[in-house]
Design a protein around this motif. Structure first.
Motif, PDB file in Angstrom:
ATOM      1  N   GLU A   1       6.906 -15.322  -3.464  1.00 15.20           N
ATOM      2  CA  GLU A   1       8.161 -14.593  -3.601  1.00 15.20           C
ATOM      3  C   GLU A   1       7.932 -13.094  -3.426  1.00 15.20           C
ATOM      4  O   GLU A   1       6.809 -12.597  -3.510  1.00 15.20           O
ATOM      5  N   ILE A   2       9.047 -12.382  -3.185  1.00 14.59           N
ATOM      6  CA  ILE A   2       9.050 -10.920  -3.115  1.00 14.59           C
ATOM      7  C   ILE A   2      10.146 -10.426  -4.045  1.00 14.59           C
ATOM      8  O   ILE A   2      11.240 -11.004  -4.105  1.00 14.59           O
ATOM      9  N   THR A   3       9.862  -9.335  -4.762  1.00 14.76           N
ATOM     10  CA  THR A   3      10.830  -8.787  -5.700  1.00 14.76           C
ATOM     11  C   THR A   3      10.811  -7.268  -5.625  1.00 14.76           C
ATOM     12  O   THR A   3       9.739  -6.660  -5.605  1.00 14.76           O
ATOM     13  N   LEU A   4      11.990  -6.651  -5.581  1.00  9.99           N
ATOM     14  CA  LEU A   4      12.064  -5.193  -5.699  1.00  9.99           C
ATOM     15  C   LEU A   4      11.799  -4.815  -7.150  1.00  9.99           C
ATOM     16  O   LEU A   4      12.391  -5.402  -8.063  1.00  9.99           O
ATOM     17  N   ILE A   5      10.907  -3.831  -7.363  1.00  7.19           N
ATOM     18  CA  ILE A   5      10.501  -3.558  -8.741  1.00  7.19           C
ATOM     19  C   ILE A   5      10.759  -2.138  -9.212  1.00  7.19           C
ATOM     20  O   ILE A   5      11.140  -1.928 -10.362  1.00  7.19           O
ATOM     21  N   GLU A   6      10.516  -1.130  -8.373  1.00  8.06           N
ATOM     22  CA  GLU A   6      10.617   0.231  -8.884  1.00  8.06           C
ATOM     23  C   GLU A   6      10.898   1.213  -7.765  1.00  8.06           C
ATOM     24  O   GLU A   6      10.548   0.997  -6.608  1.00  8.06           O
ATOM     25  N   GLN A   7      11.538   2.303  -8.145  1.00  8.22           N
ATOM     26  CA  GLN A   7      11.832   3.363  -7.193  1.00  8.22           C
ATOM     27  C   GLN A   7      10.582   4.197  -6.952  1.00  8.22           C
ATOM     28  O   GLN A   7       9.809   4.464  -7.879  1.00  8.22           O
ATOM     29  N   ILE A   8      10.361   4.589  -5.687  1.00 10.13           N
ATOM     30  CA  ILE A   8       9.283   5.500  -5.350  1.00 10.13           C
ATOM     31  C   ILE A   8       9.895   6.742  -4.719  1.00 10.13           C
ATOM     32  O   ILE A   8      11.079   6.756  -4.363  1.00 10.13           O
ATOM     33  N   SER A   9       9.094   7.781  -4.564  1.00  9.71           N
ATOM     34  CA  SER A   9       9.627   9.038  -4.061  1.00  9.71           C
ATOM     35  C   SER A   9       9.892   8.976  -2.553  1.00  9.71           C
ATOM     36  O   SER A   9       9.151   8.342  -1.812  1.00  9.71           O
ATOM     37  N   PHE A  10      10.976   9.627  -2.155  1.00 13.62           N
ATOM     38  CA  PHE A  10      11.287   9.814  -0.743  1.00 13.62           C
ATOM     39  C   PHE A  10      11.333  11.311  -0.525  1.00 13.62           C
ATOM     40  O   PHE A  10      12.139  12.025  -1.122  1.00 13.62           O
ATOM     41  N   ASN A  11      10.462  11.807   0.336  1.00 14.10           N
ATOM     42  CA  ASN A  11      10.257  13.249   0.503  1.00 14.10           C
ATOM     43  C   ASN A  11      10.480  13.640   1.951  1.00 14.10           C
ATOM     44  O   ASN A  11       9.780  13.156   2.845  1.00 14.10           O
ATOM     45  N   CYS A  12      11.429  14.538   2.179  1.00 17.63           N
ATOM     46  CA  CYS A  12      11.714  14.989   3.553  1.00 17.63           C
ATOM     47  C   CYS A  12      10.886  16.189   3.976  1.00 17.63           C
ATOM     48  O   CYS A  12      11.001  16.628   5.120  1.00 17.63           O
ATOM     49  N   ASP A  13      10.072  16.758   3.095  1.00 22.23           N
ATOM     50  CA  ASP A  13       9.290  17.948   3.446  1.00 22.23           C
ATOM     51  C   ASP A  13       8.217  17.625   4.465  1.00 22.23           C
ATOM     52  O   ASP A  13       7.672  16.536   4.478  1.00 22.23           O
TER      53      ASP A  13
ATOM     54  N   GLY B   1       0.798  -1.220   0.000  1.00 19.15           N
ATOM     55  CA  GLY B   1       0.000   0.000   0.000  1.00 19.15           C
ATOM     56  C   GLY B   1       0.829   1.267   0.000  1.00 19.15           C
ATOM     57  O   GLY B   1       0.294   2.369  -0.197  1.00 19.15           O
ATOM     58  N   ILE B   2       2.145   1.164   0.204  1.00 23.02           N
ATOM     59  CA  ILE B   2       3.007   2.352   0.279  1.00 23.02           C
ATOM     60  C   ILE B   2       3.467   2.747  -1.122  1.00 23.02           C
ATOM     61  O   ILE B   2       4.120   1.963  -1.812  1.00 23.02           O
ATOM     62  N   LYS B   3       3.136   3.979  -1.517  1.00 19.05           N
ATOM     63  CA  LYS B   3       3.512   4.494  -2.834  1.00 19.05           C
ATOM     64  C   LYS B   3       4.489   5.666  -2.741  1.00 19.05           C
ATOM     65  O   LYS B   3       5.084   6.060  -3.740  1.00 19.05           O
ATOM     66  N   THR B   4       4.639   6.232  -1.566  1.00 20.94           N
ATOM     67  CA  THR B   4       5.617   7.289  -1.324  1.00 20.94           C
ATOM     68  C   THR B   4       6.074   7.182   0.127  1.00 20.94           C
ATOM     69  O   THR B   4       5.332   6.676   0.972  1.00 20.94           O
ATOM     70  N   LEU B   5       7.290   7.648   0.415  1.00 18.04           N
ATOM     71  CA  LEU B   5       7.860   7.453   1.748  1.00 18.04           C
ATOM     72  C   LEU B   5       8.394   8.759   2.297  1.00 18.04           C
ATOM     73  O   LEU B   5       8.966   9.578   1.566  1.00 18.04           O
ATOM     74  N   LYS B   6       8.206   8.944   3.615  1.00 14.39           N
ATOM     75  CA  LYS B   6       8.716  10.117   4.315  1.00 14.39           C
ATOM     76  C   LYS B   6       9.353   9.685   5.635  1.00 14.39           C
ATOM     77  O   LYS B   6       8.964   8.652   6.197  1.00 14.39           O
ATOM     78  N   PRO B   7      10.300  10.472   6.156  1.00 18.50           N
ATOM     79  CA  PRO B   7      10.778  10.211   7.518  1.00 18.50           C
ATOM     80  C   PRO B   7       9.663  10.517   8.506  1.00 18.50           C
ATOM     81  O   PRO B   7       8.933  11.497   8.340  1.00 18.50           O
ATOM     82  N   ALA B   8       9.523   9.671   9.524  1.00 14.06           N
ATOM     83  CA  ALA B   8       8.422   9.806  10.485  1.00 14.06           C
ATOM     84  C   ALA B   8       8.785  10.826  11.563  1.00 14.06           C
ATOM     85  O   ALA B   8       9.124  10.470  12.691  1.00 14.06           O
TER      86      ALA B   8
END
Length: 235
Positions: A223-235, A184-191
């Protein structure tokens, strides 16, 4: 990455003592299984959730079953076994699935480094390109449609960021690689709301040249596979 054994389903009763969980098997039997996750696991294992576990034939293990996945009611799958993140990262680098980390001759894992008695998850080395230190983090916290890391205060994570900044100052390449373990995670931020110090250190590390990448996974029951880069946003 294929699981060591075919996964079987159960219903979660509760997780406790960090490393243990009680579940109800498909035949109605109640058993205790191992949970390889020291984090808060917020939203990743609620009573009544369907979980998927692997089984070990190692006679020395007290609990032969290991919790691997959680299946939420909306269909999201979450890999709760944080050890899988390092395996995924290694496989993805070796197969050139992470474009930013190709072109190195050697790959080693769990190498001692830094000033705070640390071990780097992955060290890439090449006669021409030099050394690249990679710290791998498993991200599985989803809140209000956004992914966050960490899911609780992470003193260890703060230490790793300081170590990566030192690596960069010493002239080597330093990388923080987030492996997304929640479909379900499509973008990531520091908590920042959970660990302000970690959030501040991430920003400081980026300013000092530490590279940060987040890669999503396809998570399936075989199985699990890494597939694509998603955005990492520090704002």
């Amino acid at each position: 990455m294929h699981y060591p054994t075919p996964l079987q389903s159960a219903t979660l009763i509760k997780r406790y003592k960090r490393f243990l969980a009680d579940v109800i098997l498909e035949n109605g039997e109640e058993v205790t299984i191992h949970c390889a996750n020291t984090g808060a696991m917020t939203g990743c294992g609620d009573p009544g959730d369907t979980i998927w576990y692997s089984t070990s034939d190692n006679p020395k293990r007290k609990y032969s079953r290991s919790w691997e996945l959680t299946e939420k009611a909306n269909g999201d799958l979450i890999c709760i076994n944080t050890a899988r993140a390092n395996q995924l990262a290694k496989e993805a680098i070796q197969s050139a699935a992470i474009s930013q980390l190709t072109g190195y001759e050697n790959l080693t894992t769990e190498v001692k480094y830094g000033n705070e008695n640390s071990r780097i998850d992955i060290l890439l080395d090449d006669a021409k390109r030099g050394k690249c230190y990679i710290e791998v983090k498993s991200a599985s916290l989803l809140e209000n449609g956004c992914g966050y890391f960490p899911d609780t205060v992470s003193v260890r994570g703060q230490k790793h960021l300081r170590e990566l900044m030192t690596v960069k100052k010493n002239g080597h390449r330093a990388v923080l690689l987030f492996v997304i373990q929640h479909t379900g995670i499509k973008t990531l931020k520091p908590a920042k709301h959970l660990d302000k110090d970690y959030s501040n250190l991430v920003k400081q590390a980026i300013d000092q040249g530490v590279e940060v990448f987040a890669y999503a996974s396809t998570i399936e029951k075989h199985e699990i596979t890494l597939i694509e880069q998603i955005s990492f946003n520090c704002d």
